[in-house]
Design an enzyme around this catalytic site. Structure first.
Site, PDB file in Angstrom:
ATOM      1  N   HIS A 164      47.800  30.180  47.342  1.00  0.00           N
ATOM      2  CA  HIS A 164      46.881  31.116  47.994  1.00  0.00           C
ATOM      3  C   HIS A 164      45.923  31.760  46.997  1.00  0.00           C
ATOM      4  CE1 HIS A 164      50.422  31.083  50.786  1.00  0.00           C
ATOM      5  NE2 HIS A 164      49.438  30.814  51.616  1.00  0.00           N
TER       6      HIS A 164
ATOM      7  N   SER B 225      47.845  30.670  56.828  1.00  0.00           N
ATOM      8  CA  SER B 225      47.965  31.839  55.954  1.00  0.00           C
ATOM      9  C   SER B 225      46.693  32.132  55.160  1.00  0.00           C
ATOM     10  CB  SER B 225      49.130  31.641  54.982  1.00  0.00           C
ATOM     11  OG  SER B 225      48.950  30.446  54.225  1.00  0.00           O
TER      12      SER B 225
ATOM     13  N   ASP C  43      49.256  32.909  43.973  1.00  0.00           N
ATOM     14  CA  ASP C  43      50.560  32.256  43.860  1.00  0.00           C
ATOM     15  C   ASP C  43      50.320  30.754  43.758  1.00  0.00           C
ATOM     16  OD1 ASP C  43      50.000  31.416  46.476  1.00  0.00           O
ATOM     17  OD2 ASP C  43      51.184  33.023  47.363  1.00  0.00           O
TER      18      ASP C  43
END
Length: 635
Positions: free
Chosen positions: A306, A38, A303
């Site tokens: 990330h 991600s 978050d």
């Protein structure tokens, strides 16, 4: 990593297009191909919270609800990669809308084994553990190398991974960390075996310094296992026969946390235990999405795991600073070649002036200035240089046909290169011994030049977040050159004018010693020795005209062909990772060069003359100009 956020596909295209024009500079790579998790996902999953037909990314939303770009999208923009290439590879949204797939195979939730499979086996967009519908496959397609496909040797490959191995419980011990690190290195190995040459690989960020784990009992073990993962990864990457470009992300983030203001981050906020979105961590009360002054550029984390756009841009700038370093540093030998050419031009202008009587000396003192302009190439930066010099010397008339002499010059040169005007300085100390021959209509000259190069102030400057950073160093070098010309005068001896076609041969060798930039910051580099030879043959026409008994106008025009025109590559490594060196592309010398010089010699008194000259050289990407003023005295 673990939790999904979604990105608007249309916004991704617009952002990628905007990034592609952010830096007008070299673009040596055919495309950018991304594998990972991600941290680099360009939009594989549908955006359940956005408009229909949009996709998500793992970073902060902008004020309009779109997502900010991730680091490979920003880096690809800097490199001029086609925006479509920066899109996701296996997005179900792309398939539904008929949008061509891109070259970004990174997928949120991927472990290192899944990253490997997306290269060698099958690419699956599958909802990761911990999310509603976990395990559901949204789209699948053959992996990048599936079916015996070969890798593009001119592409830049970008690889991240390892975080989900921790978050999904695969790494709980040093053995598990080593296994996952080795698996990630195997992805780089598979790309290399298929033909990939340039592979940029993240070191895993320190997971103990993320909002998800910082301040918990898992912080210490996570930091230790992250470090062990990176040790194994670095050692494994060093064994791969490719240009592996490591990014020391944990050190970069540590620097950002130590000096946040230098990276544009808030220096009065807790950057580890607060985030922008509030997803899985405490939302920052000032700069968070619902804070008093929402601004994701002031925070490092969006978050629990990330980065925000600030962190993504920081990483992209970091990668670009490494890729672009050889584009500037391979100009150091060219600075020396420019100095040599200016020195030779000055001497050749002197040689066209009147000879002293047999058995007498002629002394010269000359001063001048030069301008050097490099246009950017596919793998070198644009640069502007300027300098000045002082030359002294003398010659002795041996007989009617021969004259011999020596000259010494001191040259000071400054070059500003790259998008952020890196500053490189060179002091050159040159000495030349020469002979001239002139009998009837034939003439010739030859010179041997040696020199010492002192690069006393090298300051490489690049963007890092909203501010610039500079890394400094110094080094030395040497220069050796031999030149010769042979010409024939068309007019009879004693005529008031002369035209002389000539041929020329030049050889020059410049060696620049390797050096290390000072310190061990994440961006500091060490460069290997450089050697740049030049072998040229030329043809030209030299002319003189006696305007008045005491005034001589002279000039010449020539075309030269360069035989040493291979691209100059440079080997380097991060100071923080000395065992992992790699070789990147740099400046390509031009095959053909045209030059023109004009000058005027004015006798001021018997045996005393003033000489002024202008010199111009031009190739496709190089322009050099110089002016000189000299006094000569016979005795």
């Amino acid at each position: 990593m673990r939790k999904c956020r979604y990105l608007r596909q249309s916004a991704a295209c617009l952002l990628a297009a905007a990034c592609s024009t952010a830096i007008a500079g070299p673009s040596p790579y055919s495309t950018l191909i991304v594998f990972g998790d991600s941290l680099a996902d360009a939009g594989q999953f549908p955006d359940s919270a956005g408009a229909p037909g949009t996709s998500q990314r793992y970073t902060n939303r902008n004020a309009d609800g779109s997502f900010a770009p991730v680091s490979p999208m920003i880096l690809g923009g800097y490199l001029g990669i086609a925006p479509g290439d920066l899109n996701a590879s296996t997005s179900p949204v792309n398939a539904a809308l008929g949008i061509p797939d891109g070259n970004n195979w990174a997928t949120g939730g991927y472990r290192t084994d899944q990253i490997f499979q997306s290269i060698t086996g099958e690419s699956l967009v599958v909802i990761p553990p911990g999310n509603p519908g976990a395990g559901t496959v949204l789209r699948q397609k053959p992996g990048y190398l599936a079916g015996g496909r070969l890798a593009d040797p001119n592409a830049l490959y970008y690889l991240t991974g390892g975080g989900n191995d921790f978050l999904q419980g695969l790494i709980t011990s040093p053995l598990g960390a080593a296994t996952s690190a080795t698996q990630l290195a195997a992805s780089a190995q598979a790309l290399q075996q298929a033909g990939a040459r340039y592979i940029m690989v993240w070191l895993l960020p320190d997971l103990g310094l993320t909002p998800a784990l910082n301040g918990t009992p898992l912080q210490g073990p996570s930091s230790q296992l992250s470090a062990f993962f990176n040790q194994t990864l670095v050692a494994s990457l060093a064994q791969i026969d490719a240009e592996i470009i490591p990014l020391n992300i944990p050190l970069l983030f540590q620097e950002a946390l130590t000096s946040p203001a230098q990276f544009g981050l808030a220096s009065d906020q807790n950057l580890i235990n607060t985030c922008y979105s509030g997803n899985g961590c405490v939302q920052n009360p000032v700069y968070g999405a619902n804070g008093t002054t929402p601004d994701p550029t002031k925070l490092l984390f969006n978050d629990s795991v990330h980065p925000t756009i600030a962190g993504q841009r920081m990483i992209a700038d970091y990668g670009y600073s490494i890729l672009s370093a050889p584009w500037e540093l391979t100009l150091l030998p060219e600075m020396a070649h420019g100095t040599l050419r200016a020195h030779q031009d000055e001497l050749r202008n002197q040689w066209q002036a009147d000879w002293q009587p047999v058995g007498q000396w002629q002394a010269i003192v000359a001063a001048g200035g030069q301008n050097l302009d490099f246009d950017s190439q596919r793998s070198s930066a644009s640069a502007d240089g300027r300098g000045y010099n002082l030359t002294v010397g003398g010659s002795y008339r041996l007989d009617e046909a021969w004259r011999a002499g020596i000259a010494g010059g001191v040259y000071r040169q400054k070059l500003e290169a790259g998008a952020q005007d890196s500053d490189y300085r060179l002091d050159s100390y040159l000495a030349t011994a020469f002979v001239q021959f002139h009998q009837d209509r034939w003439w010739a000259d030859a010179a041997l030049t040696g020199g010492r190069l002192d690069y006393d102030d090298l300051e490489r400057t690049f963007a890092l977040g909203p501010n610039n950073r500079s890394e400094k160093g110094d080094t030395d070098g040497d220069l050796l050159a031999v030149s010769a010309r042979l010409g024939f005068e068309l007019a009879a001896p004693g005529s008031g004018w002369q035209l002389s076609p000539f041929v020329s041969a030049d050889y020059a060798r410049v060696e620049v010693d390797g050096y290390s930039e000072k310190g061990a910051r994440s961006t500091a580099l060490t460069f290997d020795d450089q050697k740049r030879d030049s072998r040229r043959l030329g043809v030209g026409l030299q002319g003189k005209y006696r305007v008045a008994p005491t005034t001589l106008l002279f000039g010449e025009v020539a075309h030269e062909h360069e035989f040493e025109d291979d691209r100059q590559d440079l080997t380097l490594h991060l100071n923080s990772l000395p065992a992992n060196d790699f070789t990147l592309t740099g400046y390509t010398p031009q095959s053909n060069l045209n030059r023109v010089s004009v000058g005027l010699s004015q006798s001021l008194a018997p045996g005393l003359a003033l000489l002024g000259s202008y010199n111009w050289r031009k190739s496709d990407e190089l322009t050099q100009q110089g002016i000189n003023l000299a006094l000569s005295l016979e005795f």
